[in-house]
Scaffold this motif. Sequence first.
Motif, mmCIF file in Angstrom:
data_model
loop_
_atom_site.group_PDB
_atom_site.id
_atom_site.type_symbol
_atom_site.label_atom_id
_atom_site.label_comp_id
_atom_site.label_asym_id
_atom_site.label_seq_id
_atom_site.Cartn_x
_atom_site.Cartn_y
_atom_site.Cartn_z
ATOM 1 N N GLY A 18 24.558 32.557 50.209
ATOM 2 C CA GLY A 18 25.221 31.260 50.178
ATOM 3 C C GLY A 18 24.566 30.233 49.270
ATOM 4 N N ASP A 19 23.560 30.653 48.496
ATOM 5 C CA ASP A 19 22.876 29.705 47.610
ATOM 6 C C ASP A 19 23.847 29.088 46.606
ATOM 7 O OD1 ASP A 19 20.473 30.171 48.875
ATOM 8 O OD2 ASP A 19 19.770 31.620 47.391
ATOM 9 N N TRP A 20 24.766 29.909 46.088
ATOM 10 C CA TRP A 20 25.734 29.403 45.107
ATOM 11 C C TRP A 20 26.613 28.335 45.739
ATOM 12 C CZ3 TRP A 20 26.744 28.453 40.376
ATOM 13 C CH2 TRP A 20 28.038 28.174 39.964
ATOM 14 N N ASP A 21 27.114 28.613 46.950
ATOM 15 C CA ASP A 21 27.972 27.635 47.620
ATOM 16 C C ASP A 21 27.216 26.339 47.891
ATOM 17 O OD1 ASP A 21 30.443 29.064 47.873
ATOM 18 O OD2 ASP A 21 29.490 30.304 49.391
ATOM 19 N N LYS A 22 25.961 26.458 48.295
ATOM 20 C CA LYS A 22 25.175 25.261 48.576
ATOM 21 C C LYS A 22 24.951 24.442 47.315
ATOM 22 C CE LYS A 22 21.854 25.366 51.557
ATOM 23 N NZ LYS A 22 20.624 25.702 52.283
ATOM 24 N N ALA A 23 24.614 25.107 46.208
ATOM 25 C CA ALA A 23 24.371 24.391 44.949
ATOM 26 C C ALA A 23 25.654 23.747 44.435
ATOM 27 C CB ALA A 23 23.797 25.355 43.916
ATOM 28 N N LYS A 24 26.736 24.509 44.461
ATOM 29 C CA LYS A 24 28.031 23.994 44.005
ATOM 30 C C LYS A 24 28.448 22.802 44.874
ATOM 31 C CE LYS A 24 31.591 26.352 45.216
ATOM 32 N NZ LYS A 24 32.689 27.311 45.410
ATOM 33 N N GLY A 25 28.232 22.925 46.166
ATOM 34 C CA GLY A 25 28.584 21.851 47.088
ATOM 35 C C GLY A 25 27.790 20.585 46.838
ATOM 36 N N LYS A 26 26.511 20.752 46.542
ATOM 37 C CA LYS A 26 25.664 19.588 46.281
ATOM 38 C C LYS A 26 26.139 18.849 45.029
ATOM 39 C CE LYS A 26 22.310 16.881 47.257
ATOM 40 N NZ LYS A 26 22.454 15.956 48.380
ATOM 41 N N VAL A 27 26.510 19.618 44.000
ATOM 42 C CA VAL A 27 27.013 18.995 42.770
ATOM 43 C C VAL A 27 28.308 18.243 43.061
ATOM 44 C CG1 VAL A 27 27.994 19.471 40.487
ATOM 45 C CG2 VAL A 27 25.896 20.625 41.203
ATOM 46 N N LYS A 28 29.232 18.887 43.767
ATOM 47 C CA LYS A 28 30.502 18.228 44.105
ATOM 48 C C LYS A 28 30.271 16.960 44.919
ATOM 49 C CE LYS A 28 33.720 22.132 44.307
ATOM 50 N NZ LYS A 28 34.592 22.873 45.236
ATOM 51 N N GLU A 29 29.390 17.047 45.897
ATOM 52 C CA GLU A 29 29.115 15.880 46.739
ATOM 53 C C GLU A 29 28.557 14.733 45.893
ATOM 54 O OE1 GLU A 29 26.713 14.690 50.802
ATOM 55 O OE2 GLU A 29 25.992 16.392 49.632
ATOM 56 N N THR A 30 27.596 15.050 45.025
ATOM 57 C CA THR A 30 26.963 14.025 44.192
ATOM 58 C C THR A 30 27.971 13.391 43.235
ATOM 59 O OG1 THR A 30 24.846 15.183 44.340
ATOM 60 C CG2 THR A 30 25.094 13.598 42.554
ATOM 61 N N VAL A 31 28.783 14.231 42.580
ATOM 62 C CA VAL A 31 29.789 13.704 41.648
ATOM 63 C C VAL A 31 30.827 12.877 42.407
ATOM 64 C CG1 VAL A 31 31.674 14.351 40.080
ATOM 65 C CG2 VAL A 31 29.464 15.503 39.911
ATOM 66 N N GLY A 32 31.255 13.379 43.554
ATOM 67 C CA GLY A 32 32.229 12.646 44.358
ATOM 68 C C GLY A 32 31.722 11.283 44.782
ATOM 69 N N GLU A 33 30.464 11.245 45.219
ATOM 70 C CA GLU A 33 29.889 9.955 45.631
ATOM 71 C C GLU A 33 29.727 9.015 44.437
ATOM 72 O OE1 GLU A 33 26.341 11.071 47.737
ATOM 73 O OE2 GLU A 33 27.449 11.537 49.572
ATOM 74 N N ALA A 34 29.324 9.575 43.286
ATOM 75 C CA ALA A 34 29.104 8.744 42.102
ATOM 76 C C ALA A 34 30.416 8.169 41.558
ATOM 77 C CB ALA A 34 28.401 9.554 41.014
ATOM 78 N N THR A 35 31.503 8.908 41.709
ATOM 79 C CA THR A 35 32.793 8.459 41.168
ATOM 80 C C THR A 35 33.683 7.812 42.218
ATOM 81 O OG1 THR A 35 33.804 10.637 41.553
ATOM 82 C CG2 THR A 35 32.781 10.257 39.391
ATOM 83 N N GLY A 36 33.225 7.799 43.465
ATOM 84 C CA GLY A 36 34.025 7.214 44.528
ATOM 85 C C GLY A 36 35.138 8.130 45.011
ATOM 86 N N ASP A 37 35.060 9.398 44.676
ATOM 87 C CA ASP A 37 36.069 10.384 45.079
ATOM 88 C C ASP A 37 35.620 11.021 46.402
ATOM 89 O OD1 ASP A 37 37.830 12.511 45.412
ATOM 90 O OD2 ASP A 37 37.753 13.117 43.297
ATOM 91 N N GLU A 38 36.064 10.430 47.506
ATOM 92 C CA GLU A 38 35.627 10.896 48.822
ATOM 93 C C GLU A 38 36.101 12.315 49.112
ATOM 94 O OE1 GLU A 38 33.629 11.361 52.151
ATOM 95 O OE2 GLU A 38 33.317 9.711 50.739
#
Length: 87
Positions: A18-38
Amino acid sequence: MFESPPGGVVEWQPCQGGDWDKAKGKVKETVGEATGDEDMAREGRMDQAKGAGKRAVGSVKDAAGKVKEDVKDAADTLGDGVRRDEQ
């Protein structure tokens, strides 16, 4: 500074447990928070949870495999002792 491992060769290892899912998820979460895309941030958190779940399943499988090996070794040892007693 990067130091090469003994032997000087760096081996590529695929993401496991699950390392890939965790890394991908962290990127999505960070980008979402930075752009306001909840929605994207939420999806990232879900991917991270999915990755953590896969890692847990992998750990259970590894532990079960170890138990299986230990039981087999114990049975082999017991069988050796029985054969010696019969002689």
